[in-house]
Every structure is written in structure tokens, then in C-alpha cells.
Design a protein around this motif. Sequence first.
Motif, PDB file in Angstrom:
ATOM      1  N   CYS A  22       0.849  -1.182   0.000  1.00  0.00           N
ATOM      2  CA  CYS A  22       0.000   0.000   0.000  1.00  0.00           C
ATOM      3  C   CYS A  22       0.888   1.235   0.000  1.00  0.00           C
ATOM      4  O   CYS A  22       1.842   1.313   0.785  1.00  0.00           O
ATOM      5  CB  CYS A  22      -0.895  -0.009   1.230  1.00  0.00           C
ATOM      6  SG  CYS A  22      -1.901   1.475   1.438  1.00  0.00           S
ATOM      7  N   VAL A  23       0.550   2.155  -0.886  1.00  0.00           N
ATOM      8  CA  VAL A  23       1.282   3.423  -0.947  1.00  0.00           C
ATOM      9  C   VAL A  23       0.331   4.541  -0.583  1.00  0.00           C
ATOM     10  O   VAL A  23      -0.755   4.650  -1.162  1.00  0.00           O
ATOM     11  CB  VAL A  23       1.866   3.669  -2.349  1.00  0.00           C
ATOM     12  CG1 VAL A  23       2.545   5.025  -2.411  1.00  0.00           C
ATOM     13  CG2 VAL A  23       2.847   2.567  -2.707  1.00  0.00           C
ATOM     14  N   ALA A  24       0.750   5.352   0.368  1.00  0.00           N
ATOM     15  CA  ALA A  24      -0.026   6.516   0.791  1.00  0.00           C
ATOM     16  C   ALA A  24       0.604   7.763   0.188  1.00  0.00           C
ATOM     17  O   ALA A  24       1.805   7.988   0.352  1.00  0.00           O
ATOM     18  CB  ALA A  24      -0.056   6.626   2.308  1.00  0.00           C
ATOM     19  N   SER A  25      -0.212   8.588  -0.452  1.00  0.00           N
ATOM     20  CA  SER A  25       0.280   9.836  -1.032  1.00  0.00           C
ATOM     21  C   SER A  25      -0.625  10.977  -0.593  1.00  0.00           C
ATOM     22  O   SER A  25      -1.728  10.769  -0.115  1.00  0.00           O
ATOM     23  CB  SER A  25       0.329   9.739  -2.559  1.00  0.00           C
ATOM     24  OG  SER A  25      -0.960   9.472  -3.084  1.00  0.00           O
ATOM     25  N   GLY A  26      -0.128  12.177  -0.783  1.00  0.00           N
ATOM     26  CA  GLY A  26      -0.876  13.362  -0.348  1.00  0.00           C
ATOM     27  C   GLY A  26      -0.287  13.893   0.946  1.00  0.00           C
ATOM     28  O   GLY A  26       0.920  13.921   1.120  1.00  0.00           O
ATOM     29  N   ARG A  27      -1.148  14.257   1.884  1.00  0.00           N
ATOM     30  CA  ARG A  27      -0.696  14.819   3.160  1.00  0.00           C
ATOM     31  C   ARG A  27      -0.354  13.679   4.129  1.00  0.00           C
ATOM     32  O   ARG A  27      -1.101  13.373   5.055  1.00  0.00           O
ATOM     33  CB  ARG A  27      -1.763  15.723   3.734  1.00  0.00           C
ATOM     34  CG  ARG A  27      -2.085  16.908   2.829  1.00  0.00           C
ATOM     35  CD  ARG A  27      -3.203  17.756   3.406  1.00  0.00           C
ATOM     36  NE  ARG A  27      -2.812  18.406   4.636  1.00  0.00           N
ATOM     37  CZ  ARG A  27      -2.218  19.588   4.708  1.00  0.00           C
ATOM     38  NH1 ARG A  27      -1.934  20.248   3.598  1.00  0.00           N
ATOM     39  NH2 ARG A  27      -1.909  20.120   5.874  1.00  0.00           N
ATOM     40  N   THR A  28       0.797  13.095   3.904  1.00  0.00           N
ATOM     41  CA  THR A  28       1.161  11.884   4.635  1.00  0.00           C
ATOM     42  C   THR A  28       1.912  12.138   5.930  1.00  0.00           C
ATOM     43  O   THR A  28       2.158  11.196   6.678  1.00  0.00           O
ATOM     44  CB  THR A  28       2.027  10.976   3.749  1.00  0.00           C
ATOM     45  OG1 THR A  28       3.246  11.676   3.413  1.00  0.00           O
ATOM     46  CG2 THR A  28       1.313  10.585   2.472  1.00  0.00           C
ATOM     47  N   ARG A  71       6.799  -1.115   7.328  1.00  0.00           N
ATOM     48  CA  ARG A  71       6.494   0.232   6.850  1.00  0.00           C
ATOM     49  C   ARG A  71       7.743   0.875   6.301  1.00  0.00           C
ATOM     50  O   ARG A  71       8.872   0.558   6.708  1.00  0.00           O
ATOM     51  CB  ARG A  71       5.924   1.092   7.991  1.00  0.00           C
ATOM     52  CG  ARG A  71       4.504   0.748   8.368  1.00  0.00           C
ATOM     53  CD  ARG A  71       3.964   1.692   9.417  1.00  0.00           C
ATOM     54  NE  ARG A  71       3.969   3.080   8.958  1.00  0.00           N
ATOM     55  CZ  ARG A  71       3.474   4.089   9.663  1.00  0.00           C
ATOM     56  NH1 ARG A  71       2.947   3.851  10.858  1.00  0.00           N
ATOM     57  NH2 ARG A  71       3.516   5.310   9.202  1.00  0.00           N
ATOM     58  N   GLY A  72       7.545   1.805   5.375  1.00  0.00           N
ATOM     59  CA  GLY A  72       8.676   2.498   4.788  1.00  0.00           C
ATOM     60  C   GLY A  72       8.281   3.833   4.199  1.00  0.00           C
ATOM     61  O   GLY A  72       7.127   4.279   4.340  1.00  0.00           O
ATOM     62  N   ARG A  73       9.261   4.461   3.578  1.00  0.00           N
ATOM     63  CA  ARG A  73       9.039   5.742   2.917  1.00  0.00           C
ATOM     64  C   ARG A  73       9.576   5.691   1.499  1.00  0.00           C
ATOM     65  O   ARG A  73      10.571   5.025   1.227  1.00  0.00           O
ATOM     66  CB  ARG A  73       9.746   6.862   3.679  1.00  0.00           C
ATOM     67  CG  ARG A  73       9.170   7.156   5.024  1.00  0.00           C
ATOM     68  CD  ARG A  73       9.825   8.389   5.625  1.00  0.00           C
ATOM     69  NE  ARG A  73       9.240   8.736   6.914  1.00  0.00           N
ATOM     70  CZ  ARG A  73       9.529   9.856   7.570  1.00  0.00           C
ATOM     71  NH1 ARG A  73      10.390  10.707   7.054  1.00  0.00           N
ATOM     72  NH2 ARG A  73       8.970  10.094   8.726  1.00  0.00           N
ATOM     73  N   ASP A  74       8.902   6.402   0.635  1.00  0.00           N
ATOM     74  CA  ASP A  74       9.349   6.561  -0.738  1.00  0.00           C
ATOM     75  C   ASP A  74       9.198   8.035  -1.073  1.00  0.00           C
ATOM     76  O   ASP A  74       8.184   8.464  -1.608  1.00  0.00           O
ATOM     77  CB  ASP A  74       8.512   5.685  -1.674  1.00  0.00           C
ATOM     78  CG  ASP A  74       8.962   5.816  -3.121  1.00  0.00           C
ATOM     79  OD1 ASP A  74       8.255   5.289  -4.013  1.00  0.00           O
ATOM     80  OD2 ASP A  74      10.003   6.449  -3.385  1.00  0.00           O
ATOM     81  N   GLY A  75      10.211   8.808  -0.687  1.00  0.00           N
ATOM     82  CA  GLY A  75      10.074  10.253  -0.812  1.00  0.00           C
ATOM     83  C   GLY A  75       9.039  10.746   0.180  1.00  0.00           C
ATOM     84  O   GLY A  75       9.101  10.449   1.366  1.00  0.00           O
ATOM     85  N   ALA A  76       8.066  11.482  -0.300  1.00  0.00           N
ATOM     86  CA  ALA A  76       7.010  11.980   0.573  1.00  0.00           C
ATOM     87  C   ALA A  76       5.914  10.946   0.803  1.00  0.00           C
ATOM     88  O   ALA A  76       5.022  11.154   1.618  1.00  0.00           O
ATOM     89  CB  ALA A  76       6.398  13.238  -0.033  1.00  0.00           C
ATOM     90  N   LYS A  77       5.991   9.834   0.088  1.00  0.00           N
ATOM     91  CA  LYS A  77       4.971   8.812   0.230  1.00  0.00           C
ATOM     92  C   LYS A  77       5.310   7.878   1.395  1.00  0.00           C
ATOM     93  O   LYS A  77       6.461   7.728   1.776  1.00  0.00           O
ATOM     94  CB  LYS A  77       4.847   8.018  -1.069  1.00  0.00           C
ATOM     95  CG  LYS A  77       4.393   8.867  -2.245  1.00  0.00           C
ATOM     96  CD  LYS A  77       4.303   8.034  -3.521  1.00  0.00           C
ATOM     97  CE  LYS A  77       3.865   8.904  -4.680  1.00  0.00           C
ATOM     98  NZ  LYS A  77       3.781   8.136  -5.948  1.00  0.00           N
ATOM     99  N   ARG A  78       4.303   7.270   1.921  1.00  0.00           N
ATOM    100  CA  ARG A  78       4.462   6.290   2.983  1.00  0.00           C
ATOM    101  C   ARG A  78       3.981   4.950   2.473  1.00  0.00           C
ATOM    102  O   ARG A  78       2.993   4.885   1.732  1.00  0.00           O
ATOM    103  CB  ARG A  78       3.653   6.687   4.221  1.00  0.00           C
ATOM    104  CG  ARG A  78       4.034   8.047   4.787  1.00  0.00           C
ATOM    105  CD  ARG A  78       5.407   8.041   5.396  1.00  0.00           C
ATOM    106  NE  ARG A  78       5.706   9.340   6.015  1.00  0.00           N
ATOM    107  CZ  ARG A  78       6.361  10.314   5.401  1.00  0.00           C
ATOM    108  NH1 ARG A  78       6.785  10.142   4.163  1.00  0.00           N
ATOM    109  NH2 ARG A  78       6.591  11.455   6.031  1.00  0.00           N
ATOM    110  N   THR A  79       4.657   3.898   2.852  1.00  0.00           N
ATOM    111  CA  THR A  79       4.285   2.569   2.383  1.00  0.00           C
ATOM    112  C   THR A  79       4.081   1.629   3.556  1.00  0.00           C
ATOM    113  O   THR A  79       4.672   1.805   4.624  1.00  0.00           O
ATOM    114  CB  THR A  79       5.366   1.985   1.463  1.00  0.00           C
ATOM    115  OG1 THR A  79       6.583   1.813   2.201  1.00  0.00           O
ATOM    116  CG2 THR A  79       5.624   2.904   0.279  1.00  0.00           C
TER     117      THR A  79
END
Length: 117
Positions: A22-28, A71-79
Motif C-alpha cells: 500500500c502506498v499513501a500519497s498526499g498529506r502523509t 512500513r517504509g518511505r518513498d520520498g514523501a509517500k508512505r508505504t
Amino acid sequence: QVQLIESGGGLVQAGGSLRVSCVASGRTESLTLMGWFRQTPGKEREFVGSKLSGRLPTYSDSVKDRFTISRGRDGAKRTIDLQMNSLKSEDTAVYYCAAGSGSYFYWGQGIQVTVSS
């Protein structure tokens, strides 16, 4: 706003493994809590596992020792990933990613995982 996009579901034989992501984008920046739920037709949505920032993951008894959350990060995204091992037919469900700040405010669309016996 936050958008959650799941990927990686599919069909697997009992005893096999599958990974959903799952990738979370926006105001993470406020997403301290991320987790996974699942649902089968006619049943309520069931908690699978979650991870609060800075804490160890927690799991339901039905998946503990078989599923692993990371859990992790991909730039401003959260995974958040869910590694599922030793899958059983009863793990068949639509899996939902959820996230929020202390509670689950945002939900993904869900992804189908089917385990054939």
C-alpha cells in the motif's frame, strides 16, 4: 487529503506466500498509524495487523506468526507492506489498507486475495 493505493493481490495456493503493498500519497506527514484489514462477503471487516510509528507491529491472533507488516518511505509517500506466508483458504478476503493519526481515517479501495485449497 490522503490517497491509499493497494497492489499485489491475486491467487495463490494454500501454503504459499503473497505480498500486498500500500502506498499513501498526499498529506502523509500525519500518518502515524497504518494497518491492514480484511473482509469476506457477509462478514464484518476484520483487523489483520498494524504498525504505529516507532512501535512494533501488532497482529490478530489468526495471522500472528504467519504475516509480517513493514512500513517504509518513498520520498514523501508512505508505504506499508503485508507479507503473508503459510496462507490458508480462510485468508481469502478483500484486503484493505488503512491509515490515520491515531485512528483509521483513510481507507484504500481494497484488493482481492484468494487462496485455493
